[in-house]
Design a protein around this motif. Structure first.
Motif, PDB file in Angstrom:
ATOM      1  N   MET A  35      40.886 -27.852 -11.019  1.00 21.63           N
ATOM      2  CA  MET A  35      39.927 -26.782 -11.285  1.00 21.63           C
ATOM      3  C   MET A  35      40.537 -25.577 -11.991  1.00 21.63           C
ATOM      4  O   MET A  35      39.824 -24.846 -12.687  1.00 21.63           O
ATOM      5  N   THR A  36      41.847 -25.373 -11.808  1.00 21.52           N
ATOM      6  CA  THR A  36      42.435 -24.109 -12.253  1.00 21.52           C
ATOM      7  C   THR A  36      43.481 -24.240 -13.348  1.00 21.52           C
ATOM      8  O   THR A  36      43.397 -23.542 -14.363  1.00 21.52           O
ATOM      9  N   GLN A  93      31.659 -27.305 -14.872  1.00 20.92           N
ATOM     10  CA  GLN A  93      31.816 -26.691 -13.557  1.00 20.92           C
ATOM     11  C   GLN A  93      30.458 -26.382 -12.932  1.00 20.92           C
ATOM     12  O   GLN A  93      30.242 -26.597 -11.727  1.00 20.92           O
ATOM     13  N   THR A 114      34.585 -32.289  -7.961  1.00 15.70           N
ATOM     14  CA  THR A 114      34.106 -30.989  -7.490  1.00 15.70           C
ATOM     15  C   THR A 114      33.116 -31.146  -6.353  1.00 15.70           C
ATOM     16  O   THR A 114      33.134 -30.389  -5.370  1.00 15.70           O
ATOM     17  N   LYS A 145      38.239 -20.730 -12.121  1.00 20.05           N
ATOM     18  CA  LYS A 145      37.952 -21.918 -12.926  1.00 20.05           C
ATOM     19  C   LYS A 145      38.141 -21.707 -14.425  1.00 20.05           C
ATOM     20  O   LYS A 145      38.410 -22.656 -15.157  1.00 20.05           O
TER      21      LYS A 145
END
Length: 438
Positions: free
Chosen positions: A24-25, A53, A114, A257
């Motif tokens: 995610m990052t 996302q 997610t 994100k």
């Protein structure tokens, strides 16, 4: 308090934080921009990542309160957490196969992962009230986030080393090393979640879910959610906190994100981006615990507001970011407040919910957070696509922090705790019970 169970609960944050930091990052956003989205221009890739996302969390928005209600009805939080854990593990293992130009496959697997990560956290967070007495929750919640920083930081260092020096790991190249880093997330998540499933016991659990009755449980879950929506007005302090959380969580989640892909668009190199995010992880470890201590003395609410004011400052600085040095500075500031703000929000919320409906209300907590996750990246992506630059998108996030800070001024934690106990089905109101320092 069962210390072994609490340590196992904390360890799960170590396990699933690998997905949060790698997918995610840090690494996946860069991979998405450079490899999966090859052939697309920068602002389009940023927009597609934002939409990915948002779409992933839309499913969680729809499912979180329903799943929480079902888990309470079936006494099966642990079973549902296991299901989402396996889903996340499978999704990240399959990311090994994403190649150049395959942004559709990348988006699909990120959406699936997610859903697994966020859906599982609904049930994971709900265990905090079961395992930890109220006066210890600020610190234990902070310990969970600190463990997440350590675990996420370690796997990020390993993956950065593999990507930077693939030959040292007997790997054929950087692309293969990056794809391998995604598969390692799945293995990490699976292995380090084992202590939780071995040592944490669920109150009232029969040890098995009667899957033949899932349809009936789902129907009961919908009815329970409908009832909760009708009753939410009985918890005005909880409702105000949820609204505030929706705003400031929107800001936090968007920064987490979109930071890497934003940095990539403004010209920061891949190694600088990942190294800065490593720094974020390890700055976050002591600072998360620090804010847990500060909250014990200053009060959880006042401490949370301080962290949000720092975030407000971060969004303004990000607009002017032009170099790797700027990104390092922002990474340090984010690490300073990220874990503390999230841990305090979770522990404050646990004080405001009826004790016998934890999973159901943590489903609503997840719903609020995921509504934030849905809107923030979408707005960021839309503004980037509309203007051809992401700088105005990052500035717009400041409004979410400002709104959250203002609304929190009107939340009375002590009154909220009394309201939660008064409306509990199982625990009678005790006016002489211990107070809550806000």
């Amino acid at each position: 308090m069962d210390k072994k169970a609490v340590r196992a609960w904390v360890m799960y944050d170590w396990a699933n934080s690998a997905f949060a930091i790698i997918i995610m990052t840090a690494i996946m956003p860069i991979f998405y921009a450079d490899v999966a989205g090859k052939g697309l221009n920068g602002s389009t890739t940023t927009a597609l990542w934002g939409y990915t996302q948002s779409l992933g969390t839309l499913l969680v928005v729809l499912l979180s309160p329903i799943l929480g209600a079902i888990a309470d009805k079936a006494h099966s939080k642990k079973k549902f957490l296991a299901f989402f854990t396996y889903m996340g593990v499978i999704a990240t293992l399959l990311m090994w196969f994403i190649g150049e130009g395959q942004w559709v496959l990348a988006s699909f697997l990120v959406i699936l992962g997610t859903l697994a990560f966020s859906g599982g956290n609904v049930f994971y967070d709900a265990f905090l009230s079961d395992l930890v007495p109220e006066e210890k929750r600020d610190m234990v919640s902070s310990q969970g986030y600190a463990a997440g920083y350590i675990g996420g930081g370690l796997i990020l260092i390993l993956d950065l080393a593999m990507i930077s020096y693939p030959q040292a790991f007997l790997l054929p190249g950087k692309l293969f090393a990056t794809q391998l880093s995604f598969a390692l997330v799945g293995i990490w998540w699976l292995v380090f979640s084992i202590p939780f499933f071995r040592h944490v016991r669920e109150k009232g659990s029969s040890g098995a879910v009667d899957w033949k009755n899932v349809k009936a449980l789902a129907r009961e879950g919908f009815e329970s959610v409908k009832q909760t929506l009708m009753e939410i007005g009985r918890y005005p302090e909880l409702l105000k906190f949820l609204i505030a959380f929706w705003f400031f969580s929107d800001g936090i989640d968007t920064i987490v994100k979109m930071a890497a892909i934003y940095g990539r668009e403004v010209g920061v190199g891949q190694n600088d981006l990942i190294l800065a995010l490593v720094i974020t992880q390890f700055v976050g470890i002591p600072c998360t615990l620090l804010f847990g201590r500060i909250a014990e003395n200053l009060g959880a609410m006042r401490t949370l507001i301080i962290t949000l004011m720092v975030y407000l400052f971060i969004t303004i600085l990000a607009y002017f970011m032009n170099s790797a040095f700027d990104f390092y500075l922002l990474a340090i500031l984010v690490g300073f407040v990220q874990g503390g703000s999230q841990a305090l929000a979770r522990s404050i919320f646990s004080r405001l919910v009826p004790p016998d409906r934890n999973a159901e209300f943590f489903g609503f907590f997840g719903l609020s957070g995921k509504l934030a996750s849905l809107l923030g990246p979408f707005v960021f992506g839309f503004v980037s696509q509309l203007t051809g630059t992401s700088r105005l998108g990052i500035v717009s996030i400041a409004l979410f922090f400002l709104a959250g800070i203002i609304i929190l001024q009107f939340v009375d934690l002590e009154k909220g705790r009394v309201q939660a106990l008064a409306n509990s089905k199982k625990i009678p109101l005790d006016p002489g019970g211990p107070g809550v320092i806000g």
